[in-house]
Motif scaffolding. Structure first.
Motif, short mmCIF file in Angstrom:
data_model
loop_
_atom_site.label_atom_id
_atom_site.label_comp_id
_atom_site.label_asym_id
_atom_site.label_seq_id
_atom_site.Cartn_x
_atom_site.Cartn_y
_atom_site.Cartn_z
N LEU A 61 32.45 27.99 38.89
CA LEU A 61 33.32 28.95 38.20
C LEU A 61 33.15 30.36 38.77
O LEU A 61 34.13 31.10 38.90
N LEU A 62 31.93 30.73 39.11
CA LEU A 62 31.70 32.03 39.74
C LEU A 62 32.41 32.12 41.08
O LEU A 62 32.99 33.16 41.42
N ALA A 63 32.40 31.04 41.83
CA ALA A 63 33.10 31.03 43.12
C ALA A 63 34.60 31.23 42.92
O ALA A 63 35.25 31.94 43.69
N VAL A 64 35.17 30.64 41.87
CA VAL A 64 36.59 30.82 41.58
C VAL A 64 36.87 32.28 41.20
O VAL A 64 37.85 32.88 41.66
N VAL A 65 35.99 32.87 40.40
CA VAL A 65 36.17 34.28 40.01
C VAL A 65 36.10 35.19 41.24
O VAL A 65 36.92 36.10 41.40
N VAL A 66 35.13 34.95 42.11
CA VAL A 66 34.99 35.77 43.32
C VAL A 66 36.23 35.61 44.21
O VAL A 66 36.76 36.60 44.74
N LEU A 67 36.70 34.38 44.36
CA LEU A 67 37.91 34.15 45.16
C LEU A 67 39.11 34.88 44.58
O LEU A 67 39.82 35.59 45.29
N ARG A 68 39.32 34.73 43.27
CA ARG A 68 40.46 35.39 42.63
C ARG A 68 40.36 36.91 42.73
O ARG A 68 41.34 37.59 42.98
N PHE A 69 39.16 37.44 42.50
CA PHE A 69 38.96 38.89 42.56
C PHE A 69 39.25 39.41 43.96
O PHE A 69 39.98 40.40 44.13
N THR A 70 38.72 38.74 44.96
CA THR A 70 38.89 39.20 46.34
C THR A 70 40.34 39.07 46.79
O THR A 70 40.95 40.04 47.26
N LEU A 71 40.91 37.89 46.64
CA LEU A 71 42.30 37.70 47.07
C LEU A 71 43.26 38.55 46.24
O LEU A 71 44.25 39.06 46.77
N GLY A 72 42.98 38.71 44.96
CA GLY A 72 43.84 39.54 44.11
C GLY A 72 43.84 41.00 44.55
O GLY A 72 44.89 41.64 44.58
N ASN A 73 42.68 41.52 44.89
CA ASN A 73 42.61 42.91 45.34
C ASN A 73 43.27 43.11 46.70
O ASN A 73 43.97 44.10 46.91
#
Length: 147
Positions: A61-73
């Motif tokens: 789940l942390l990996a998904v959050v990091v992916l979403r945060f990075t790609l979203g920004n």
């Protein structure tokens, strides 16, 4: 309504990136857990405790959050740049993006740690984006001053 039609309206192909990030995070956690146990073969699966499963799910789940945060920004940066009249081929846009990618590649090549590489790539991107924004703002301010 047919279930497949309902799913088609909600499923987006980029959700597969979330699944891949989750599997990467959870798999990496389980791999670290079983690092010393793999010599035992199939019996190593018995070495996984419920706590290890919870840690693996949390890592996924942390990996998904990091992916979403990075790609979203990065995506928000690209959209805002385009909305401000810029083109994605401009140096002011490419400098932070390419700098982040280079930092990611160099960090991964030197440390073999994907988390550290992603962290370095994101912060180099963010720092370069801030520098480009300040330089562009100062240049625009001086361009508006009558001579």
């Amino acid at each position: 309504m047919v279930p497949s039609l309902r799913l088609r309206g909600r499923f987006r192909p980029w959700y597969l990136l979330d699944v891949a990030a989750f599997l990467f995070g959870a798999g990496g956690s389980l791999e670290r857990t079983l690092a010393g146990e793999l010599t035992r073969g199939p019996a190593a699966i018995g070495a996984i405790t419920p706590f290890d499963v919870v840690v693996a799910v949390a890592s996924g789940l942390l990996a998904v959050v990091v992916l979403r945060f990075t790609l979203g920004n990065v995506w928000a940066y690209a959209v805002e740049y385009a909305n401000a009249g810029g083109r994605w081929s401009d140096l002011a846009f490419l400098l932070p993006v390419c700098g982040g990618v280079v930092a990611l590649a160099v960090t991964y090549a030197t440390t073999s740690n994907l988390w550290a590489a992603a962290w370095a790539g994101f912060w180099i991107f963010a720092g370069l984006a801030a520098v480009v924004a300040v330089v562009a703002s100062v240049a625009a301010g001086y361009a508006d001053v009558p001579a």
